[in-house]
Design an enzyme around this catalytic site. Structure first.
Site, PDB file in Angstrom:
ATOM      1  N   ASP A 165       0.813  -1.212   0.000  1.00 50.65           N
ATOM      2  CA  ASP A 165       0.000   0.000   0.000  1.00 50.65           C
ATOM      3  C   ASP A 165       0.852   1.270   0.000  1.00 50.65           C
ATOM      4  O   ASP A 165       0.822   2.038   0.945  1.00 50.65           O
ATOM      5  CB  ASP A 165      -0.924  -0.043   1.235  1.00 50.65           C
ATOM      6  CG  ASP A 165      -1.793   1.188   1.370  1.00 50.65           C
ATOM      7  OD1 ASP A 165      -2.112   1.808   0.350  1.00 50.65           O
ATOM      8  OD2 ASP A 165      -2.154   1.522   2.520  1.00 50.65           O
ATOM      9  N   GLU A 400       4.545  -7.293   7.404  1.00 53.82           N
ATOM     10  CA  GLU A 400       3.287  -7.988   7.188  1.00 53.82           C
ATOM     11  C   GLU A 400       3.346  -9.184   6.238  1.00 53.82           C
ATOM     12  O   GLU A 400       2.547  -9.290   5.305  1.00 53.82           O
ATOM     13  CB  GLU A 400       2.201  -7.017   6.734  1.00 53.82           C
ATOM     14  CG  GLU A 400       1.880  -5.975   7.784  1.00 53.82           C
ATOM     15  CD  GLU A 400       0.519  -5.322   7.608  1.00 53.82           C
ATOM     16  OE1 GLU A 400      -0.032  -5.388   6.502  1.00 53.82           O
ATOM     17  OE2 GLU A 400       0.005  -4.781   8.596  1.00 53.82           O
ATOM     18  N   TYR A 457      -5.373  -3.299  13.432  1.00 54.16           N
ATOM     19  CA  TYR A 457      -6.367  -2.326  12.977  1.00 54.16           C
ATOM     20  C   TYR A 457      -7.761  -2.641  13.537  1.00 54.16           C
ATOM     21  O   TYR A 457      -8.751  -2.456  12.844  1.00 54.16           O
ATOM     22  CB  TYR A 457      -6.360  -2.262  11.447  1.00 54.16           C
ATOM     23  CG  TYR A 457      -5.119  -1.556  10.937  1.00 54.16           C
ATOM     24  CD1 TYR A 457      -5.089  -0.174  10.825  1.00 54.16           C
ATOM     25  CD2 TYR A 457      -3.971  -2.265  10.612  1.00 54.16           C
ATOM     26  CE1 TYR A 457      -3.943   0.490  10.395  1.00 54.16           C
ATOM     27  CE2 TYR A 457      -2.822  -1.611  10.176  1.00 54.16           C
ATOM     28  CZ  TYR A 457      -2.816  -0.225  10.070  1.00 54.16           C
ATOM     29  OH  TYR A 457      -1.687   0.432   9.656  1.00 54.16           O
ATOM     30  N   GLU A 492       2.060  -0.577  14.077  1.00 55.39           N
ATOM     31  CA  GLU A 492       1.094   0.182  13.278  1.00 55.39           C
ATOM     32  C   GLU A 492      -0.263   0.056  13.921  1.00 55.39           C
ATOM     33  O   GLU A 492      -0.669  -1.046  14.309  1.00 55.39           O
ATOM     34  CB  GLU A 492       0.960  -0.395  11.859  1.00 55.39           C
ATOM     35  CG  GLU A 492       2.013   0.025  10.893  1.00 55.39           C
ATOM     36  CD  GLU A 492       1.737  -0.503   9.476  1.00 55.39           C
ATOM     37  OE1 GLU A 492       0.561  -0.664   9.092  1.00 55.39           O
ATOM     38  OE2 GLU A 492       2.729  -0.763   8.778  1.00 55.39           O
TER      39      GLU A 492
HETATM   40  C1  BDP Z   1      -0.812  -2.064   6.891  1.00 53.43           C
HETATM   41  C2  BDP Z   1       0.439  -1.885   6.067  1.00 53.43           C
HETATM   42  C3  BDP Z   1       0.659  -0.458   5.600  1.00 53.43           C
HETATM   43  C4  BDP Z   1      -0.647   0.117   5.103  1.00 53.43           C
HETATM   44  C5  BDP Z   1      -1.649   0.101   6.242  1.00 53.43           C
HETATM   45  C6  BDP Z   1      -3.000   0.683   5.842  1.00 53.43           C
HETATM   46  O1  BDP Z   1       1.579  -2.326   6.761  1.00 53.43           O
HETATM   47  O2  BDP Z   1       1.641  -0.420   4.602  1.00 53.43           O
HETATM   48  O3  BDP Z   1      -0.519   1.390   4.572  1.00 53.43           O
HETATM   49  O4  BDP Z   1      -1.874  -1.231   6.603  1.00 53.43           O
HETATM   50  O5  BDP Z   1      -3.817  -0.066   5.347  1.00 53.43           O
HETATM   51  O6  BDP Z   1      -1.374  -3.274   6.615  1.00 53.43           O
HETATM   52  O7  BDP Z   1      -3.205   1.871   6.006  1.00 53.43           O
END
Ligand code: BDP
Length: 584
Positions: A165, A400, A457, A492
């Site tokens: 991404d 990832e 997330y 993240e």
């Molecule tokens: C994670 C990835 C990152 C993406 C992020 C997203 O590591 O590169 O930009 O999600 O979806 O899975 O914002």
């Protein structure tokens, strides 16, 4: 070694305006180096072009350099390069984020020469990062971002479909220089540091191209000599050393002046120790808490081209945030950024461009792709390039990968790289791989690393919009990691916020939701002693290929793409003001 100019060495910059054309075109047009070509041209091919482009320029090496060794160095060309001098090939290089060079001493000084670089931006199953060959596309859609016919199945052009991404920016993205050295020159310097009570210990190894007497002098910040050694390797004790501490401590730097018979090279040294002990990450023997973010080398106009202003600005914004760390997501950054981090006390998690080794169970990346030996080669190159930076405290082998669907294959693949990193790194830094949201109970790779780094997330891609439930799920997962009893960094976590979109009820994509999301996740982290860091995704909004979830790019930034703070940046700044991060 990074090119320098001093009494024995000089630099001729080849940055500036080059000529550019898409392979097969007959006419040239101007392009700026360093920079990505995708952002500089209105030609409709520029953005999603896949294949070879050509860069060309002329240069003359002044006659005064006649007796010296002359080297042509590219800090990075994304992704693959074939280099020609006066029409003849001189070599190739694979991979878009690490430097390479050619000895061009045979080229006469005082005459004009033509340098041509054929750059290939293609990504596929053999490259790092990974591009998808044919077939299904990003996030399950079938939209590679180029014109297609027959229900989207047959492409009009060859295309690059990133399995990651961020925009596949390409071209001569970093500096190009010719540097000179004496004929017998310093080839490499390796410094490792440790503490012995109040004293600092510097071990050094100097490699020269031929026989030469080597001397090394360590000077403090005022330029006073505080230690020295002779010979190609040895140990220097610095009494009552000033240590290199991350912010808000003082990132004290000594300078190592290395001389051989004809050559000179100086580089900064930070005396510090790094250790993983139990579930803590120790810098100089004291627990460290990573406050910072993942980031991209990304800006309008330059794309991924090295931009000194952007680097300085971002470091300054990290200070403003009360941050102390950075992950070079998702590839090694330009060398200038590490030098800034050394000076400014920003701790770096240094990441390889190994992203996209994940097809969510539809393909086994470890048996169906062929990246292992290339991956190991990149790791060796990265360690060789960055081994001396005090700011670099951990290697990230990738981002990832699939660690859930083929757990044994994943373990074998990543563990081999983990072992290699420990073997190759003279400072033996901790090693990690940043793991994807997954069924963590099946993941045997993440727990085998020195530090568990996870991207999560809950409340965005999972349990979207329901933060109370997201917290329950995240807490449940943290219970699991508590048992593993290793230090964990939430590498993240993030929510897109369209700058200026506000809502009374915090709903997805509003700035209020981004704040509420980060607060909800932070509350979970605050209860856990083994959590040693938080890196909201992402430092600033960035460009990525078009798709149904990416309105003008990825908007999970704390800052907009032009570096204005969103509400979340203010919230994080206040929070980090209250988390010390490092006893110093
Ligand atoms: C994670 C990835 C990152 C993406 C992020 C997203 O590591 O590169 O930009 O999600 O979806 O899975 O914002």
């Amino acid at each position: 070694m990074y090119p320098v100019s001093n009494k024995d060495r000089s630099i001729i910059s080849l940055n500036g305006i080059w000529q550019f054309r898409f392979a097969g075109d007959s006419t040239w047009q101007p392009i700026s180096v360093p920079g990505s070509f995708n952002t500089q041209l209105t030609d409709p091919r520029a953005r999603y072009y896949c294949g070879i482009v050509e860069y060309q320029r002329h240069f003359t090496i002044p006659k005064i350099h006649g007796g010296e060794r002359r080297v042509l160095r590219f800090d990075a060309v994304t992704h693959d390069a074939e280099v020609f001098l006066n029409g003849s090939p001189i070599g190739t290089h694979r991979g878009g984020f690490l430097p390479f060079e050619f000895d061009i001493s045979a080229l006469p000084c005082g005459a004009e020469h033509t340098l041509m670089v054929r750059v290939n931006n293609r990504i596929d199953y053999t490259t790092l990062p990974i591009g998808i060959e044919g077939g299904t596309a990003f996030f399950g859609s079938d939209n590679p971002g180029v014109p297609s016919v027959e229900n989207g199945k047959k492409r009009l052009h060859a295309y690059n479909l990133p399995n990651f991404d961020f925009f596949n920016f390409a071209g001569i993205t970093r500096a190009v220089r010719i540097y000179t050295t004496p004929q017998v020159y310093i080839k490499d310097i390796t410094l490792t540091t440790d503490l012995d009570g109040e004293d600092g210990i510097i071990d050094y190894v100097v490699e020269t191209s031929g026989d030469a007497a080597v001397h090394i002098a360590i000077c403090d910040g005022e330029g006073e000599l505080v230690g020295e050694g002779s010979g190609k390797c040895g140990t220097i004790r610095i009494a009552h050393a000033h240590l290199w501490y991350p912010r808000p401590g003082t990132p004290y730097l000594y300078t190592a002046h290395v001389t051989s018979d004809e050559d000179t090279y100086a580089l900064p040294v930070g005396i510090r120790s790094i250790e993983v002990a139990g579930n803590q990450f120790l810098i100089n023997g004291k627990p460290f808490y990573f406050k910072g973010a993942g980031r991209h080398e990304d800006s309008p106009f330059r794309g991924r081209g090295t931009d000194g202003c952007l680097n300085v600005k971002d470091i300054d914004l990290l200070h403003w945030l009360n941050a102390n760390s950075l992950r070079t997501s998702h590839y090694p950054y330009a060398e200038e950024m590490y030098a800034l981090c050394d000076r400014e006390g920003i701790v770096v998690i240094d990441e390889l461009p190994a992203v996209g080794l994940n097809f969510h169970g539809t393909k086994n990346p470890y048996t169906e792709l062929d990246t292992a030996s290339y991956h190991a080669e990149l790791l060796a190159q990265l360690i060789r390039r960055d081994k001396n930076h005090p700011s670099v405290v951990m290697w990230s082998l990738g981002n990832e990968p699939d660690t859930e669907n083929y757990p044994e294959d994943a373990y074998a693949y990543w563990r081999a790289l983990y072992d290699l990193a420990h073997r190759l790194d003279p400072q033996d830094r901790p090693v990690t791989v940043v793991c994807c949201q997954n069924n963590y109970t099946k993941d045997i790779t993440a727990p085998s690393m020195d530090v568990v780094c996870i991207n999560r997330y809950y409340g965005w891609y999972n349990l979207a919009g329901v933060l109370e439930v997201a917290q329950i799920a995240f807490n449940e997962e943290l219970e699991f990691w508590q048992e593993i009893d290793k230090p964990l960094i939430l590498a993240e976590y993030g929510a897109d916020a369209l700058p200026g979109l506000h809502a009374i009820n915090a709903e997805m994509f509003s700035e209020e939701y981004q704040v509420a999301y980060l607060k909800a996740m932070n509350a979970c982290l605050d209860q856990r002693e083994f959590v040693v860091g938080e890196h909201p995704w992402v430092f600033a909004d960035f460009d990525t290929q078009q798709g149904p979830m990416r309105p003008g790019g990825n908007h999970k930034g704390l800052f907009t793409r032009d570096r204005c703070p969103k509400m979340a940046a203010h919230m994080i700044r206040d929070r980090w003001a209250t988390i010390e991060g490092q006893a110093h």
